[in-house]
Design a protein around this motif. Structure first.
Motif, PDB file in Angstrom:
ATOM      1  N   GLY A  43       0.819  -1.209   0.000  1.00  0.00           N
ATOM      2  CA  GLY A  43       0.000   0.000   0.000  1.00  0.00           C
ATOM      3  C   GLY A  43       0.849   1.253   0.000  1.00  0.00           C
ATOM      4  N   ALA A  44       1.916   1.253   0.768  1.00  0.00           N
ATOM      5  CA  ALA A  44       2.802   2.413   0.815  1.00  0.00           C
ATOM      6  C   ALA A  44       3.473   2.625  -0.537  1.00  0.00           C
ATOM      7  N   THR A  45       3.878   1.549  -1.180  1.00  0.00           N
ATOM      8  CA  THR A  45       4.501   1.655  -2.500  1.00  0.00           C
ATOM      9  C   THR A  45       3.504   2.202  -3.519  1.00  0.00           C
ATOM     10  N   PHE A  46       2.275   1.710  -3.466  1.00  0.00           N
ATOM     11  CA  PHE A  46       1.249   2.170  -4.395  1.00  0.00           C
ATOM     12  C   PHE A  46       0.949   3.648  -4.171  1.00  0.00           C
ATOM     13  N   GLY A  47       0.852   4.066  -2.907  1.00  0.00           N
ATOM     14  CA  GLY A  47       0.590   5.468  -2.597  1.00  0.00           C
ATOM     15  C   GLY A  47       1.711   6.371  -3.064  1.00  0.00           C
ATOM     16  N   ALA A  48       2.946   5.936  -2.887  1.00  0.00           N
ATOM     17  CA  ALA A  48       4.090   6.730  -3.341  1.00  0.00           C
ATOM     18  C   ALA A  48       4.089   6.854  -4.860  1.00  0.00           C
ATOM     19  N   THR A  49       3.726   5.794  -5.551  1.00  0.00           N
ATOM     20  CA  THR A  49       3.668   5.825  -7.008  1.00  0.00           C
ATOM     21  C   THR A  49       2.602   6.804  -7.490  1.00  0.00           C
ATOM     22  N   ARG A  50       1.436   6.773  -6.864  1.00  0.00           N
ATOM     23  CA  ARG A  50       0.365   7.700  -7.244  1.00  0.00           C
ATOM     24  C   ARG A  50       0.762   9.139  -6.966  1.00  0.00           C
ATOM     25  N   GLN A  51       1.426   9.387  -5.837  1.00  0.00           N
ATOM     26  CA  GLN A  51       1.865  10.743  -5.510  1.00  0.00           C
ATOM     27  C   GLN A  51       2.900  11.233  -6.512  1.00  0.00           C
ATOM     28  N   ARG A  52       3.842  10.368  -6.876  1.00  0.00           N
ATOM     29  CA  ARG A  52       4.865  10.725  -7.865  1.00  0.00           C
ATOM     30  C   ARG A  52       4.215  11.059  -9.208  1.00  0.00           C
ATOM     31  N   GLU A  53       3.220  10.272  -9.600  1.00  0.00           N
ATOM     32  CA  GLU A  53       2.521  10.519 -10.861  1.00  0.00           C
ATOM     33  C   GLU A  53       1.798  11.865 -10.817  1.00  0.00           C
ATOM     34  N   ALA A  54       1.145  12.177  -9.703  1.00  0.00           N
ATOM     35  CA  ALA A  54       0.446  13.457  -9.571  1.00  0.00           C
ATOM     36  C   ALA A  54       1.434  14.623  -9.618  1.00  0.00           C
ATOM     37  N   ASN A  55       2.579  14.458  -8.958  1.00  0.00           N
ATOM     38  CA  ASN A  55       3.595  15.523  -8.981  1.00  0.00           C
ATOM     39  C   ASN A  55       4.129  15.755 -10.390  1.00  0.00           C
ATOM     40  N   LEU A  56       4.371  14.680 -11.120  1.00  0.00           N
ATOM     41  CA  LEU A  56       4.881  14.821 -12.488  1.00  0.00           C
ATOM     42  C   LEU A  56       3.839  15.463 -13.397  1.00  0.00           C
ATOM     43  N   THR A  57       2.573  15.137 -13.204  1.00  0.00           N
ATOM     44  CA  THR A  57       1.509  15.748 -13.993  1.00  0.00           C
ATOM     45  C   THR A  57       1.465  17.250 -13.735  1.00  0.00           C
ATOM     46  N   GLU A  58       1.561  17.632 -12.472  1.00  0.00           N
ATOM     47  CA  GLU A  58       1.567  19.051 -12.115  1.00  0.00           C
ATOM     48  C   GLU A  58       2.792  19.754 -12.700  1.00  0.00           C
ATOM     49  N   THR A  59       3.928  19.102 -12.692  1.00  0.00           N
ATOM     50  CA  THR A  59       5.148  19.685 -13.260  1.00  0.00           C
ATOM     51  C   THR A  59       4.988  19.911 -14.757  1.00  0.00           C
ATOM     52  N   VAL A  60       4.408  18.964 -15.451  1.00  0.00           N
ATOM     53  CA  VAL A  60       4.198  19.108 -16.900  1.00  0.00           C
ATOM     54  C   VAL A  60       3.269  20.293 -17.179  1.00  0.00           C
ATOM     55  N   LYS A  61       2.208  20.434 -16.382  1.00  0.00           N
ATOM     56  CA  LYS A  61       1.292  21.567 -16.575  1.00  0.00           C
ATOM     57  C   LYS A  61       2.019  22.895 -16.354  1.00  0.00           C
ATOM     58  N   ASN A  62       2.846  22.951 -15.313  1.00  0.00           N
ATOM     59  CA  ASN A  62       3.585  24.181 -15.036  1.00  0.00           C
ATOM     60  C   ASN A  62       4.574  24.517 -16.154  1.00  0.00           C
TER      61      ASN A  62
END
Length: 94
Positions: A43-62
């Motif tokens: 669960g911790a690994t899955f949560g970290a992966t989702r957070q990393r994906e959200a951060n990268l999406t936000e970075t691309v938008k910026n």
């Protein structure tokens, strides 16, 4: 060793039953503890992966916003001057 074994085998049946239940309880507890630990790690690994994906999406938008703003400044001289005035320490240099 054989004397100890013969003593254990001559104990009443209820003692064997209690000993068996204790061993069963310990095995069940250990397996449960391992399963919970493994599920927590996954669960911790899955949560970290989702957070990393959200951060990268936000970075691309910026980055897309920054590129659009930079292109506007390059194409429009008035926008370039306004940007210079906004960011310059000494507006007279603009």
């Amino acid at each position: 060793m054989i004397g100890l074994l013969s003593r254990v085998l001559t104990l009443p049946r209820w003692v064997h039953l209690i000993f068996g239940l204790i061993v069963l309880f310990l095995a069940t507890f250990t397996l449960h503890k391992c399963a919970v630990s493994r599920a927590h790690d996954e669960g911790a690994t899955f949560g970290a992966t989702r957070q990393r994906e959200a951060n990268l999406t936000e970075t691309v938008k910026n980055v897309e916003k920054a590129n659009a703003a930079a292109e506007t400044v390059v194409r429009d001289a008035d926008a370039a001057r306004a940007e210079c005035l906004r960011n310059a320490r000494n507006p007279a240099n603009c």
